[in-house]
Design an enzyme around this catalytic site. Structure first.
Site, short mmCIF file in Angstrom:
data_model
loop_
_atom_site.label_atom_id
_atom_site.label_comp_id
_atom_site.label_asym_id
_atom_site.label_seq_id
_atom_site.Cartn_x
_atom_site.Cartn_y
_atom_site.Cartn_z
N ALA A 239 0.83 -1.20 0.00
CA ALA A 239 0.00 0.00 0.00
C ALA A 239 0.86 1.24 0.00
CB ALA A 239 -0.89 0.01 1.25
N ASN A 240 0.25 2.38 -0.37
CA ASN A 240 0.89 3.69 -0.19
C ASN A 240 0.51 4.23 1.19
OD1 ASN A 240 1.19 3.32 -3.00
ND2 ASN A 240 1.15 5.52 -3.33
N ARG A 241 1.29 5.17 1.69
CA ARG A 241 0.92 5.89 2.91
C ARG A 241 -0.18 6.88 2.57
NH1 ARG A 241 4.70 5.09 6.80
NH2 ARG A 241 6.82 4.80 6.05
#
Ligand code: CTP
Ligand code: CA
Length: 228
Positions: free
Chosen positions: A33-35
């Protein structure tokens, strides 16, 4: 009259907003995932609703609450987000603030990948996710009148963001300086540059709610010619 702007200038308009990260599964217990907290996208959805828009918020996995007065669709992956965006069309306005994972694991394991003592680490093969912003920006009868993308950038923020707006085909690009020196990453404030065909607006550093209110007001002005 011209001197008394409407309190709800976006009444009768449908706005579609994406927010949060996407989670791309590796196996049933792991993902990449991205932040992203979803705070900026959720605040924009709420601000557009406050100006009278009917808002569909397509949210990736976030821990914050659904904003009031907004229809929220919860998704996990980029593929699910694109499908939900397509299903929510037509819309007058699209603000795509989600931090979409650029890649997903080609074949997620159906069972949990176990550590094997002495064995090699698992190798992951990735494939590119669909680009939701580029897809929604394509000319056609379902293209929203105003498509707004986001870009979190470091180094040469304006140059990267100006090129990205043209590459994606969106009308506006909200460029956010997330270099460590800016100190905004993961925080409650943003310092943005609004990039359009007309030029670049540099906004002061503001709380995310204030960025959202100001962006919603700019959108209303663009679509209705009225300043809320
Ligand atoms: N975006 C999207 N779908 C993707 C990737 C990005 O809709 N698969 C949208 C984001 O929601 C954002 C904009 O595109 O509005 C810019 O995202 P960004 O990650 O900065 O763009 P990329 O083209 O992925 O470029 P980079 O290599 O800098 O990550
Ligand atoms: Ca990306």
């Amino acid at each position: 009259s011209m001197l008394t702007p409407k309190a709800r200038p976006l009444a009768g308009h449908h706005a579609l907003v994406t927010s949060g990260p996407t989670h791309e599964p590796i196996d049933p217990v792991r993902y990449i995932a991205n932040r992203s907290s979803g705070r900026q996208g959720h605040a924009i959805a709420q601000a557009l609703a406050a100006l009278g828009a009917r808002v569909t918020l397509i949210a990736g996995p976030v821990t914050i609450a659904d904003p009031p007065g907004v229809t929220v669709l919860h998704v996990e992956t980029a593929a699910e987000m694109l499908a939900a965006v397509r299903a929510a069309l037509p819309a007058d306005i699209a603000v795509l603030a989600a931090a979409v994972a650029d890649w997903r694991v080609a074949e997620p394991a159906t069972g949990k990948i176990k550590k094997q003592p002495g064995a090699e680490m698992p190798a992951l093969t990735f494939v590119t996710n669909p680009d939701i912003l580029a897809t929604i920006s394509e000319p056609g009868p379902l293209r929203p009148r105003l498509v707004v993308g986001f870009a979190a950038e470091t180094d040469d923020v304006i140059a990267h963001a100006t090129a990205k707006r043209l590459r994606k085909g969106c009308d506006w690009l909200v460029a956010n300086d997330v270099s460590p020196a800016s100190g905004v990453m993961g925080g409650t404030e943003n310092e943005i540059h609004l990039i359009s065909a007309a030029g670049i607006e540099d906004w002061p550093r503001l709380p995310k709610d204030a960025v959202a209110a100001r962006l919603a007001a700019r959108i209303a002005q663009e679509l209705t010619g009225e300043t809320p």
